[in-house]
Design a protein around this motif. Sequence first.
Motif, PDB file in Angstrom:
ATOM      1  N   GLY A 228       0.590  -1.421   0.019  1.00 37.20           N
ATOM      2  CA  GLY A 228       0.006   0.098  -0.160  1.00 37.20           C
ATOM      3  C   GLY A 228       0.848   1.136   0.151  1.00 37.20           C
ATOM      4  N   TYR A 229       2.125   1.129  -0.092  1.00 35.91           N
ATOM      5  CA  TYR A 229       3.106   2.401  -0.117  1.00 35.91           C
ATOM      6  C   TYR A 229       2.951   3.273  -1.588  1.00 35.91           C
ATOM      7  CZ  TYR A 229       7.352   5.200  -0.143  1.00 35.91           C
ATOM      8  OH  TYR A 229       8.305   6.254  -0.217  1.00 35.91           O
ATOM      9  N   ASP A 230       2.833   4.335  -1.293  1.00 41.43           N
ATOM     10  CA  ASP A 230       2.515   5.444  -2.424  1.00 41.43           C
ATOM     11  C   ASP A 230       3.425   6.537  -2.252  1.00 41.43           C
ATOM     12  OD1 ASP A 230       1.487   7.565  -3.981  1.00 41.43           O
ATOM     13  OD2 ASP A 230       1.137   6.039  -5.264  1.00 41.43           O
ATOM     14  N   VAL A 231       4.655   6.658  -2.960  1.00 42.53           N
ATOM     15  CA  VAL A 231       5.322   7.625  -2.572  1.00 42.53           C
ATOM     16  C   VAL A 231       4.803   9.181  -2.324  1.00 42.53           C
ATOM     17  CG1 VAL A 231       6.111   8.147  -5.017  1.00 42.53           C
ATOM     18  CG2 VAL A 231       7.644   8.723  -3.255  1.00 42.53           C
ATOM     19  N   GLN A 232       3.959   9.492  -2.984  1.00 45.44           N
ATOM     20  CA  GLN A 232       3.095  10.918  -3.122  1.00 45.44           C
ATOM     21  C   GLN A 232       2.347  10.791  -1.510  1.00 45.44           C
ATOM     22  OE1 GLN A 232       3.383  13.281  -5.068  1.00 45.44           O
ATOM     23  NE2 GLN A 232       4.721  11.741  -6.225  1.00 45.44           N
ATOM     24  N   ASP A 233       2.064   9.657  -0.714  1.00 44.59           N
ATOM     25  CA  ASP A 233       1.298   9.718   0.348  1.00 44.59           C
ATOM     26  C   ASP A 233       2.172   9.784   1.507  1.00 44.59           C
ATOM     27  OD1 ASP A 233      -0.953   9.159  -0.863  1.00 44.59           O
ATOM     28  OD2 ASP A 233      -1.172   7.147  -0.847  1.00 44.59           O
ATOM     29  N   PHE A 234       3.614   9.644   1.225  1.00 44.88           N
ATOM     30  CA  PHE A 234       4.490   9.762   2.393  1.00 44.88           C
ATOM     31  C   PHE A 234       5.686  10.564   2.069  1.00 44.88           C
ATOM     32  CE2 PHE A 234       2.421   5.702   2.429  1.00 44.88           C
ATOM     33  CZ  PHE A 234       1.825   5.569   3.960  1.00 44.88           C
ATOM     34  N   THR A 235       5.180  11.713   1.388  1.00 48.55           N
ATOM     35  CA  THR A 235       6.259  12.655   0.869  1.00 48.55           C
ATOM     36  C   THR A 235       5.551  13.915   1.684  1.00 48.55           C
ATOM     37  OG1 THR A 235       6.843  11.837  -1.014  1.00 48.55           O
ATOM     38  CG2 THR A 235       7.022  14.245  -0.814  1.00 48.55           C
ATOM     39  N   VAL A 236       6.384  14.753   2.337  1.00 48.98           N
ATOM     40  CA  VAL A 236       5.737  15.984   2.936  1.00 48.98           C
ATOM     41  C   VAL A 236       6.414  17.023   2.102  1.00 48.98           C
ATOM     42  CG1 VAL A 236       5.747  17.263   4.762  1.00 48.98           C
ATOM     43  CG2 VAL A 236       5.465  14.742   4.982  1.00 48.98           C
ATOM     44  N   ARG A 237       5.620  18.080   1.656  1.00 51.34           N
ATOM     45  CA  ARG A 237       6.063  19.257   0.979  1.00 51.34           C
ATOM     46  C   ARG A 237       7.104  20.337   1.796  1.00 51.34           C
ATOM     47  NH1 ARG A 237       6.402  17.630  -3.753  1.00 51.34           N
ATOM     48  NH2 ARG A 237       7.105  19.734  -4.472  1.00 51.34           N
ATOM     49  N   SER A 238       6.676  20.571   3.072  1.00 53.58           N
ATOM     50  CA  SER A 238       7.337  21.423   3.869  1.00 53.58           C
ATOM     51  C   SER A 238       7.672  20.972   5.291  1.00 53.58           C
ATOM     52  CB  SER A 238       6.752  22.822   3.928  1.00 53.58           C
ATOM     53  OG  SER A 238       6.624  23.316   2.371  1.00 53.58           O
ATOM     54  N   VAL A 239       8.774  20.857   5.682  1.00 50.08           N
ATOM     55  CA  VAL A 239       9.079  20.671   7.327  1.00 50.08           C
ATOM     56  C   VAL A 239       9.433  21.828   7.999  1.00 50.08           C
ATOM     57  CG1 VAL A 239      10.108  19.068   8.768  1.00 50.08           C
ATOM     58  CG2 VAL A 239       9.204  18.193   6.476  1.00 50.08           C
ATOM     59  N   PHE A 240       9.001  22.437   8.834  1.00 49.45           N
ATOM     60  CA  PHE A 240       9.607  23.736   9.363  1.00 49.45           C
ATOM     61  C   PHE A 240      10.329  23.388  10.710  1.00 49.45           C
ATOM     62  CE2 PHE A 240       5.531  25.016   7.248  1.00 49.45           C
ATOM     63  CZ  PHE A 240       5.907  26.000   6.515  1.00 49.45           C
ATOM     64  N   LEU A 241      11.630  23.663  10.388  1.00 45.78           N
ATOM     65  CA  LEU A 241      12.397  23.153  11.492  1.00 45.78           C
ATOM     66  C   LEU A 241      12.889  24.401  12.518  1.00 45.78           C
ATOM     67  CD1 LEU A 241      14.913  21.200   9.179  1.00 45.78           C
ATOM     68  CD2 LEU A 241      13.166  20.183  10.509  1.00 45.78           C
ATOM     69  N   ASP A 242      11.659  24.906  13.108  1.00 47.26           N
ATOM     70  CA  ASP A 242      11.928  25.968  13.990  1.00 47.26           C
ATOM     71  C   ASP A 242      11.330  25.627  15.654  1.00 47.26           C
ATOM     72  OD1 ASP A 242       9.179  25.556  13.621  1.00 47.26           O
ATOM     73  OD2 ASP A 242       8.561  27.376  12.854  1.00 47.26           O
ATOM     74  N   GLY A 243      11.470  24.387  15.527  1.00 44.21           N
ATOM     75  CA  GLY A 243      10.955  23.901  16.951  1.00 44.21           C
ATOM     76  C   GLY A 243       9.355  23.577  16.930  1.00 44.21           C
ATOM     77  N   SER A 244       8.818  23.982  16.144  1.00 46.24           N
ATOM     78  CA  SER A 244       7.254  23.439  16.115  1.00 46.24           C
ATOM     79  C   SER A 244       7.050  22.184  15.701  1.00 46.24           C
ATOM     80  CB  SER A 244       6.490  24.421  14.977  1.00 46.24           C
ATOM     81  OG  SER A 244       6.936  24.164  13.858  1.00 46.24           O
ATOM     82  N   GLU A 245       6.048  21.693  16.001  1.00 44.26           N
ATOM     83  CA  GLU A 245       5.665  20.158  15.943  1.00 44.26           C
ATOM     84  C   GLU A 245       5.235  19.855  14.474  1.00 44.26           C
ATOM     85  OE1 GLU A 245       2.545  17.022  17.526  1.00 44.26           O
ATOM     86  OE2 GLU A 245       3.769  17.906  18.914  1.00 44.26           O
ATOM     87  N   PRO A 246       6.256  18.961  13.770  1.00 42.27           N
ATOM     88  CA  PRO A 246       5.766  18.695  12.269  1.00 42.27           C
ATOM     89  C   PRO A 246       4.698  17.748  12.278  1.00 42.27           C
ATOM     90  CG  PRO A 246       7.896  17.681  12.940  1.00 42.27           C
ATOM     91  CD  PRO A 246       7.644  18.493  13.874  1.00 42.27           C
ATOM     92  N   THR A 247       3.516  18.255  12.553  1.00 39.82           N
ATOM     93  CA  THR A 247       2.052  17.093  12.701  1.00 39.82           C
ATOM     94  C   THR A 247       1.971  16.346  11.303  1.00 39.82           C
ATOM     95  OG1 THR A 247       0.807  19.174  12.353  1.00 39.82           O
ATOM     96  CG2 THR A 247       1.240  18.722  14.337  1.00 39.82           C
ATOM     97  N   GLU A 248       2.322  16.983  10.086  1.00 34.61           N
ATOM     98  CA  GLU A 248       1.956  16.175   8.997  1.00 34.61           C
ATOM     99  C   GLU A 248       3.163  14.938   8.901  1.00 34.61           C
ATOM    100  OE1 GLU A 248       1.701  16.730   4.268  1.00 34.61           O
ATOM    101  OE2 GLU A 248       2.259  18.431   5.311  1.00 34.61           O
ATOM    102  N   LEU A 249       4.466  15.275   9.125  1.00 30.55           N
ATOM    103  CA  LEU A 249       5.314  14.320   9.050  1.00 30.55           C
ATOM    104  C   LEU A 249       5.162  13.001  10.030  1.00 30.55           C
ATOM    105  CD1 LEU A 249       7.875  13.064   7.699  1.00 30.55           C
ATOM    106  CD2 LEU A 249       9.070  14.733   9.277  1.00 30.55           C
ATOM    107  N   LEU A 250       4.648  13.659  11.446  1.00 34.85           N
ATOM    108  CA  LEU A 250       4.579  12.520  12.328  1.00 34.85           C
ATOM    109  C   LEU A 250       3.412  11.578  12.111  1.00 34.85           C
ATOM    110  CD1 LEU A 250       4.890  14.990  15.429  1.00 34.85           C
ATOM    111  CD2 LEU A 250       6.537  13.212  14.643  1.00 34.85           C
TER     112      LEU A 250
END
Length: 366
Positions: A228-250
């Motif tokens: 069931g892996y699909d690369v689009q489903d497990f790609t995140v366009r933006s990850v903000f590395l500013d200390g905030s929680e990357p909820t989409e990636l998690l």
Amino acid sequence: MPKSPTVRATAPETVWLASGRHTGPAPQESLRENLRRLKAGETIQDFLETENSTDPDGHIFEARWQVAGAVTVRARLVTDGRERVDAKRRWTLAAEAERPWDPAWPSPATMFWPETSEIPWDRDTVAGLRLRDINPLPQDDKTLRRLLKDAGQHSWSINVVVHEAMTPDHRGRLPLARLLPPALRHRVVEHRAAPEQFQAVNWALYDLGVRVPRGGAVILPGTPARLGYDVQDFTVRSVFLDGSEPTELLDKVVRYAALPWPLPDEAEDAVTALRQDWHLLTLEEELAHARALAAAYAEALDAMTKSRDLYREAAELAHAALAEYKDLRGVTSPAREEPRKHDGHSLHQLTKTFQRVSDTIRSRSK
């Protein structure tokens, strides 16, 4: 005619699996000490160290504990007996619960290994990558490509590649693992690509069929890829590395972990060993095991007794048939013509006698 691909068993929903390397001396001492401490504190119910018949210098530890109030977990950790070429010992951990695994449950790794960072047990099997920290990607292009290829093909961990759009400050250098559910914190390897590595990292990922967006992240499919892996489903366009929680990636990491996982051979062996070579039994399990053994022995003894009686009766009937045949033939023949006169009758009688023996054996064996 082309061969059909091997159909691999998928990891049961009740099973938790991980594999890593210990880079320090005597890993078994760290395990024993931590298991004793956890048992004394009633974190685990019991543990046992058993012999390793396939690797005399290796060590096998079993532990049992409960989660969610009354769900029993059984786990088995195996360490190599000898150091590898890179002076690291591999460990494999398989755990199984009485119901499907919940990511919120404690990590089985912490039921064996101490959580302190002073004990170097938390390394992935590939290149000693850290399981609970950030792993900066190497600057050399060939080394980078080889590392990601090995991670994508040989690691049991969930490999996440993050590209830094710009060099982050201290808030952006905190590892993803600290924000994951407990049961996933020791199953994720986080790779970090520096801003100037954008082209190089995607060149390295080409063979794996994925691509990381600029300033984003991608989860590698693994080998074999999860169902069931699909690369689009497990790609995140933006990850903000500013200390905030990357909820989409998690969220994507948690969803990826829930996909059916076609087990590598060694992982399937670990699950089989956990289920079939388990020694840490409760008193009730020992009694049930003893009753099952007694029943099996009784059944085997009964079968042996019946078989012995059957063969003895068959031998007696065969002897009787032979004696009857001799009586029909006579000990000596008075004349050559006389036996010919009775040959048909004797053969018919002998056939009937042995048919009776055969019928008796078949009726007794039913």
